[in-house]
Structure formats: structure tokens, C-alpha cells
Design an enzyme around this catalytic site. Sequence first.
Site, PDB file in Angstrom:
ATOM      1  CE  LYS A 115      -3.421  -2.694  -0.268  1.00 20.75           C
ATOM      2  NZ  LYS A 115      -4.042  -3.510   0.729  1.00 20.75           N
TER       3      LYS A 115
HETATM    4  C1  LIG Z   1      -5.118  -4.575   0.979  1.00 22.92           C
HETATM    5  C2  LIG Z   1      -6.576  -4.511   0.955  1.00 22.92           C
HETATM    6  C3  LIG Z   1      -7.370  -4.965   2.024  1.00 22.92           C
HETATM    7  C4  LIG Z   1      -6.815  -5.688   3.203  1.00 22.92           C
HETATM    8  O1  LIG Z   1      -5.758  -5.037   3.836  1.00 22.92           O
HETATM    9  P1  LIG Z   1      -4.859  -5.883   4.860  1.00 22.92           P
HETATM   10  O2  LIG Z   1      -4.147  -4.826   5.637  1.00 22.92           O
HETATM   11  O3  LIG Z   1      -3.936  -6.719   4.019  1.00 22.92           O
HETATM   12  O4  LIG Z   1      -5.756  -6.707   5.692  1.00 22.92           O
HETATM   13  C5  LIG Z   1      -8.735  -4.808   1.947  1.00 22.92           C
HETATM   14  N1  LIG Z   1      -9.324  -4.231   0.883  1.00 22.92           N
HETATM   15  C6  LIG Z   1      -8.608  -3.791  -0.167  1.00 22.92           C
HETATM   16  C7  LIG Z   1      -9.314  -3.123  -1.299  1.00 22.92           C
HETATM   17  C8  LIG Z   1      -7.210  -3.935  -0.176  1.00 22.92           C
HETATM   18  O5  LIG Z   1      -6.522  -3.507  -1.232  1.00 22.92           O
END
Ligand SMILES: *Cc1c(COP(=O)(O)O)cnc(C)c1O
Length: 377
Positions: free
Chosen positions: A182
Site C-alpha cells: 500500500k
Molecule cells: C489490501 C486490501 C485490504 C486488506 O488489507 P490488509 O491490511 O492486508 O488486511 C482490503 N481491501 C482492499 C481493497 C485492499 O486492497
Amino acid sequence: MDFLPFTRPDIDEETIAAVADVLRSGWLTTGPKCRELEAALSLRAGGRPVRLASSATACLEFALRVAGVQPGDEVITTSLSWVATANVILAVGARPVFVDVDPATRLIDLEQVTAAISGRTRAIIPVDLAGFPVDRDRLYALAGCHGLRVIEDAAQSQGAHWNGKELGSIGDLVAFSFHPNKNMTTGEGGCLVMNSEQEAVYFEKLRLQGVTRHADGTYDCDVLGGKANLTDIAAAIGLGQLKRLDQAKQRRRELARHYFSRLAGLPLDLPPADFTNSNWHMFQVLIPADLAARRGELIRLMREAGIAVGVHYPAIHTTSLYREHGLSDAKLPHTEAVAARILTLPLFPAMQDTDIDRVASSLSAALASLKAAESRA
Ligand SMILES: *Cc1c(COP(=O)(O)O)cnc(C)c1O
């Protein structure tokens, strides 16, 4: 030439030193660094309460509980997302109701949301795919009109804006992810922005065994909580990353602009050219529909050229678990078409403009080779 991943976290030496300080401090689990990161995130969210957890998935599940979503309730969402978006709905015993995306934005089609509302609908989970925000004005007008809670899956859109306001500073419950892919990371982690201290206290119980500690050393447990607290080691990474979030977004925007100029001549559907709201978490193109069946080949050709490209995402309702839940017969033609054609190109702040040139020329060659194979077939 170096292999070009589709994303790569960028951790500076100052952050590495801050992590070493935590390791030497004698306090590794949730403590002062987590509180400092929560305060910094809250400041960006206009003073709203923010709490950390070990993932955005945990935050989304807790958000559904905070919103009072019960077994048997319906939650409207998109199928064009990471499975976590819908898994959390199943996890609380509710039923995901998938509605189609708008093929131009690839985001949940809010008109279809209205049509999908039933007497059991309790909440909506919109997803800002690639960091491009769902229309917050229309979303909250709709939710307000039908008395629905909104749990924003803003896992990909930290630092993105709506009408000049940073996401998290507006809206209902807002979840961000700090997964390494992210725009900012804590290694693994996430946070939830809430509306009141009361919601935040409930969230704290859910993330750590439902326990409330008393001053005399005893405690009470009044909620079945889980184990999803963040460590101070992770929070130290997050504090270093947060300082650079805006600068990283600027660089992502420049790189995205460069993609637009280099990809203009190719037979691709490009993403919305938004340079005010989006944080450019990903740069996603749609390959021609007649080459969709050859996408795997395209990915292999790109890999041979030293470039990683990704598929974000296969439609959730077409996976086995959702078939078993009887959710695969949802009529989602745009979601399925986009899922079949979508391709994520490399985009991360440490990339050079010349990397974009290289992706564009390799993609052009790979598409030409696929086209030739298709006309032979
Ligand atoms: C990455 C992501 C998640 C989950 O995030 P985590 O921190 O890995 O649990 C949920 N929704 C979307 C759209 C994502 O890209």
C-alpha cells in the site's frame, strides 16, 4: 536490466533506526509508538478518533461490528476488490450483496446500490480501487436517505482526497491498510477512523480480547474480542512512512502522468485521468477484450522482459467460497468484463521515468505478439 516489480516498499534509514530504537527500548508490543501513530493519523483525519490494528481486514471486520451489523443482515459491496472486502461480511455472519461496477471508473455503481437495497440492508462497503475515490457526495446522500452505515474500504486510498478533503477526515467508518504494497506501510497493519470515543473504546476491546483494564491491576472482559493489536515495532515503521506519504503521492502522480503520455497510442483502456483526488495507488489498464483470454501469456511475456504486472482482481463472486455461498449467479457483466481484462502496471515512488518507458515499450511489443498469435488462431 534489473527486474521491475509492480510495487516495492520504500523504507528510509531514519525509519530503520527508529525501529532499532524500539527493539532496544524493552517495549515491543502496543505502547507509546502506537499511540503516537494513532495521534498523527487522527490529526490528518481532522481530529476524528483513529485506532490501529494488525491489518485492514481486522479493521473492516471490527467496523462491521461497530456499525452493529448482525448475522442475517445484508451488506452491499463490489466484487472487483481484494477478497478481504467481502470475507469480512461473511465473517460477521452477514450476506454480501454484490452490485456491478461502472466500467469507466471500475468502482461500485451507486445507481445499482440504490436498486439493491432491501429491508435487510444495513451497510455499504465501497472500495476506492487503485486509490481513485468513490463519489463521497453521492455515496453519503444515498446512505443518509436509506439510513445505512458506510464502511469505507479505503485500504488503497490513504492520502487521496474528495472535494479538497483528505479521505478519513469525512464520512462514517474509514479503514486504511498498511500492508507493504500500500502507499504507506507498517509491515502489516491497518487503522480505522471512527465517529466517537465510544466507538473507539469498543474497537479497542475487539482488537484485544474484549478486555478493559482497571487502575488496581485487575480487568474485566465483557466482549468476545480477538487478538489484532499492532506492535510498537510496526508503529515505528508507520511513523516514518507517514512523514513521506504526501511526497510519495506526488511522485506517483508524476509517474502516472508519464504513463498516460507513453500509453496513449496503445490499444488499452486507461484509468480515469484524475490528478486531484486519486493517490495513484495502482496504474491499471484494460487490455483489448479479444485478447483477454491471452492475459496469462501477456503476463509471461512481460515477466520475460523483466517486468512484473498483476491482476487486481479476479471477481470475488467467481471464487469457490462465494460459489458455495450461492453468490456466484449475481449479474455483474461489467465486473466480469473488467476482471477479465484488467492489468496492473508497475508503479511505486522509487521508479524512474525510464522505467515507465520500458514498461510501455515492452507492453506494446507483448500486445503486438498476442495480436499476431490471435490472428493465426
Ligand atoms: C489490501 C486490501 C485490504 C486488506 O488489507 P490488509 O491490511 O492486508 O488486511 C482490503 N481491501 C482492499 C481493497 C485492499 O486492497
